[in-house]
Design a protein around this motif. Structure first.
Motif, PDB file in Angstrom:
ATOM      1  N   TRP A  17       0.827  -1.204   0.000  1.00 36.32           N
ATOM      2  CA  TRP A  17       0.000   0.000   0.000  1.00 36.32           C
ATOM      3  C   TRP A  17       0.862   1.256   0.000  1.00 36.32           C
ATOM      4  CZ3 TRP A  17      -4.306   2.021  -1.305  1.00 36.32           C
ATOM      5  CH2 TRP A  17      -4.700   3.266  -0.793  1.00 36.32           C
ATOM      6  N   GLY A  18       1.981   1.218   0.745  1.00 38.92           N
ATOM      7  CA  GLY A  18       2.878   2.365   0.776  1.00 38.92           C
ATOM      8  C   GLY A  18       3.485   2.636  -0.589  1.00 38.92           C
ATOM      9  N   MET A  19       3.866   1.563  -1.302  1.00 38.79           N
ATOM     10  CA  MET A  19       4.413   1.746  -2.646  1.00 38.79           C
ATOM     11  C   MET A  19       3.356   2.308  -3.589  1.00 38.79           C
ATOM     12  SD  MET A  19       6.964  -1.495  -3.278  1.00 38.79           S
ATOM     13  CE  MET A  19       5.843  -2.762  -2.655  1.00 38.79           C
ATOM     14  N   PHE A  20       2.118   1.824  -3.438  1.00 38.13           N
ATOM     15  CA  PHE A  20       1.041   2.336  -4.279  1.00 38.13           C
ATOM     16  C   PHE A  20       0.772   3.810  -3.984  1.00 38.13           C
ATOM     17  CE2 PHE A  20      -3.468   3.334  -4.818  1.00 38.13           C
ATOM     18  CZ  PHE A  20      -3.633   3.068  -6.163  1.00 38.13           C
ATOM     19  N   ALA A  21       0.763   4.174  -2.693  1.00 39.75           N
ATOM     20  CA  ALA A  21       0.467   5.552  -2.308  1.00 39.75           C
ATOM     21  C   ALA A  21       1.532   6.520  -2.806  1.00 39.75           C
ATOM     22  CB  ALA A  21       0.322   5.647  -0.792  1.00 39.75           C
ATOM     23  N   GLN A  22       2.787   6.073  -2.843  1.00 41.04           N
ATOM     24  CA  GLN A  22       3.876   6.952  -3.263  1.00 41.04           C
ATOM     25  C   GLN A  22       4.074   6.983  -4.777  1.00 41.04           C
ATOM     26  OE1 GLN A  22       7.448   5.926  -1.099  1.00 41.04           O
ATOM     27  NE2 GLN A  22       6.324   5.644   0.811  1.00 41.04           N
ATOM     28  N   ALA A  23       3.400   6.073  -5.501  1.00 42.44           N
ATOM     29  CA  ALA A  23       3.605   5.998  -6.946  1.00 42.44           C
ATOM     30  C   ALA A  23       2.999   7.209  -7.645  1.00 42.44           C
ATOM     31  CB  ALA A  23       2.981   4.711  -7.483  1.00 42.44           C
ATOM     32  N   THR A  24       3.488   7.473  -8.833  1.00 44.84           N
ATOM     33  CA  THR A  24       2.927   8.549  -9.647  1.00 44.84           C
ATOM     34  C   THR A  24       1.537   8.143 -10.135  1.00 44.84           C
ATOM     35  OG1 THR A  24       3.933   7.653 -11.646  1.00 44.84           O
ATOM     36  CG2 THR A  24       5.224   9.256 -10.377  1.00 44.84           C
ATOM     37  N   ILE A  25       0.773   9.110 -10.607  1.00 42.94           N
ATOM     38  CA  ILE A  25      -0.595   8.846 -11.034  1.00 42.94           C
ATOM     39  C   ILE A  25      -0.626   7.842 -12.178  1.00 42.94           C
ATOM     40  CG2 ILE A  25      -0.573  10.828 -12.580  1.00 42.94           C
ATOM     41  CD1 ILE A  25      -3.599   9.375 -10.619  1.00 42.94           C
ATOM     42  N   THR A  26       0.369   7.909 -13.069  1.00 41.58           N
ATOM     43  CA  THR A  26       0.412   6.973 -14.195  1.00 41.58           C
ATOM     44  C   THR A  26       0.606   5.547 -13.714  1.00 41.58           C
ATOM     45  OG1 THR A  26       1.342   8.683 -15.639  1.00 41.58           O
ATOM     46  CG2 THR A  26       1.584   6.391 -16.345  1.00 41.58           C
ATOM     47  N   VAL A  27       1.533   5.355 -12.795  1.00 42.33           N
ATOM     48  CA  VAL A  27       1.787   4.007 -12.272  1.00 42.33           C
ATOM     49  C   VAL A  27       0.596   3.526 -11.458  1.00 42.33           C
ATOM     50  CG1 VAL A  27       3.346   2.622 -10.868  1.00 42.33           C
ATOM     51  CG2 VAL A  27       4.266   4.445 -12.288  1.00 42.33           C
ATOM     52  N   LYS A  28      -0.060   4.435 -10.736  1.00 44.71           N
ATOM     53  CA  LYS A  28      -1.262   4.035  -9.988  1.00 44.71           C
ATOM     54  C   LYS A  28      -2.341   3.520 -10.933  1.00 44.71           C
ATOM     55  CE  LYS A  28      -0.783   7.040  -5.943  1.00 44.71           C
ATOM     56  NZ  LYS A  28      -1.319   8.223  -5.226  1.00 44.71           N
ATOM     57  N   LEU A  29      -2.549   4.215 -12.040  1.00 45.90           N
ATOM     58  CA  LEU A  29      -3.553   3.768 -13.010  1.00 45.90           C
ATOM     59  C   LEU A  29      -3.193   2.413 -13.595  1.00 45.90           C
ATOM     60  CD1 LEU A  29      -4.297   7.118 -14.896  1.00 45.90           C
ATOM     61  CD2 LEU A  29      -5.763   5.944 -13.243  1.00 45.90           C
ATOM     62  N   VAL A  30      -1.899   2.209 -13.849  1.00 43.24           N
ATOM     63  CA  VAL A  30      -1.444   0.916 -14.361  1.00 43.24           C
ATOM     64  C   VAL A  30      -1.733  -0.178 -13.343  1.00 43.24           C
ATOM     65  CG1 VAL A  30       0.603  -0.436 -14.932  1.00 43.24           C
ATOM     66  CG2 VAL A  30       0.299   1.833 -15.919  1.00 43.24           C
ATOM     67  N   MET A  31      -1.409   0.074 -12.067  1.00 47.20           N
ATOM     68  CA  MET A  31      -1.635  -0.929 -11.023  1.00 47.20           C
ATOM     69  C   MET A  31      -3.113  -1.240 -10.867  1.00 47.20           C
ATOM     70  SD  MET A  31       1.037   0.239  -8.036  1.00 47.20           S
ATOM     71  CE  MET A  31       2.799   0.292  -8.312  1.00 47.20           C
ATOM     72  N   ILE A  32      -3.945  -0.213 -10.881  1.00 48.46           N
ATOM     73  CA  ILE A  32      -5.387  -0.421 -10.737  1.00 48.46           C
ATOM     74  C   ILE A  32      -5.928  -1.253 -11.894  1.00 48.46           C
ATOM     75  CG2 ILE A  32      -7.631   0.737 -10.746  1.00 48.46           C
ATOM     76  CD1 ILE A  32      -6.305   3.041  -9.221  1.00 48.46           C
ATOM     77  N   SER A  33      -5.493  -0.930 -13.109  1.00 44.94           N
ATOM     78  CA  SER A  33      -5.969  -1.688 -14.276  1.00 44.94           C
ATOM     79  C   SER A  33      -5.529  -3.144 -14.204  1.00 44.94           C
ATOM     80  CB  SER A  33      -5.453  -1.041 -15.558  1.00 44.94           C
ATOM     81  OG  SER A  33      -4.045  -1.125 -15.644  1.00 44.94           O
ATOM     82  N   LEU A  34      -4.339  -3.402 -13.687  1.00 48.63           N
ATOM     83  CA  LEU A  34      -3.860  -4.781 -13.573  1.00 48.63           C
ATOM     84  C   LEU A  34      -4.625  -5.548 -12.499  1.00 48.63           C
ATOM     85  CD1 LEU A  34      -0.008  -4.201 -13.921  1.00 48.63           C
ATOM     86  CD2 LEU A  34      -1.561  -5.220 -15.609  1.00 48.63           C
ATOM     87  N   VAL A  35      -4.946  -4.887 -11.398  1.00 50.07           N
ATOM     88  CA  VAL A  35      -5.736  -5.541 -10.352  1.00 50.07           C
ATOM     89  C   VAL A  35      -7.134  -5.867 -10.872  1.00 50.07           C
ATOM     90  CG1 VAL A  35      -6.820  -5.209  -8.095  1.00 50.07           C
ATOM     91  CG2 VAL A  35      -4.440  -4.544  -8.435  1.00 50.07           C
TER      92      VAL A  35
END
Length: 231
Positions: A17-35
């Motif tokens: 969760w900490g890595m997700f919170a600190q990620a840039t918006i682009t990487v967050k969108l990538v992570m959300i789409s993969l989940v």
């Protein structure tokens, strides 16, 4: 990212969760789409597993009824012209065409065998579409999610290098968070892709086997009807 926050994370433990919170918006969108893709994949896997088991049970039960020695007309009258089971639908398609091929005087309209074969082949084709529905999603997920994860990885590494340039510091506290979020994106891509590829191959093989059984049944049924035509 703030240096104090990074140092605190490194000094303690870096959570997902900490890595997700600190990620840039682009990487967050990538992570959300993969989940989302992973959950979608598993929902299809569960659905197809239940469906294929039900199809096999129905086919086994119908085979027992078909080869029990009961007259075909009686079996058709029991299941009706619009049955629920796939094997029953193939049988009903052949029987309906068989009955339509009889004239009022009891004779047969020429070309009955070919029409019966076509009727059953159409029924098998419809069942093939039903069996293979959703498999293309598994194939697409398995082939694209690693690249989507790689896309997030590239942005994570870019963020790490940008942080190094801004902080003028190559210490682990500066580099690690960006690398960690990059690897997390890669990992999520693999988590979504691996089950999708495995179960796509499995369901494709299962579908081919089931459709092969349908084709074999249709051939046997057509042979029985052809024998009755000859007599």
């Amino acid at each position: 990212m703030q240096t104090a926050l990074i140092a605190a994370e490194i000094g303690g433990s870096i959570t997902i969760w900490g890595m997700f919170a600190q990620a840039t918006i682009t990487v967050k969108l990538v992570m959300i789409s993969l989940v989302v893709a992973s959950f979608w994949t598993w929902s299809i896997i569960v659905q197809k597993t239940i469906q294929y088991r039900a199809v096999r049970r129905e086919a086994e039960a119908f085979d027992q009824a078909f080869w029990s020695g009961e007259p075909l007309d009686g079996l058709f009258d029991q299941i009706g012209p619009e049955p629920a089971g796939a094997s029953q639908k193939i049988f009903a398609a052949g029987m309906m065409e068989w009955r339509r091929s009889h004239r009022d005087d009891g004779g047969l309209i020429p070309g009955a065998t070919a029409r019966i074969d076509r009727a059953m082949n159409v029924a098998i084709s419809k069942e093939a579409v039903h069996l293979q529905k959703g498999l293309q999603i598994l194939a697409t997920t398995g082939s694209t999610t690693p690249f989507i994860g790689l896309f997030g990885t590239v942005f994570g590494i870019m963020n790490a290098f940008i942080e190094i340039a801004e902080q003028q510091n190559t210490s682990l506290a500066v580099v690690a968070p960006g690398i960690a979020e990059a690897l997390l994106a890669t990992g999520l891509g693999l988590v979504a892709a691996i089950p999708a590829v495995i179960y796509y191959n499995k369901f494709s093989a299962d579908s081919d086997a089931i459709l092969g059984d349908y084709d074999a049944f249709a051939d046997e049924f057509a042979t029985i009807l052809s024998r009755q035509l000859d007599t």
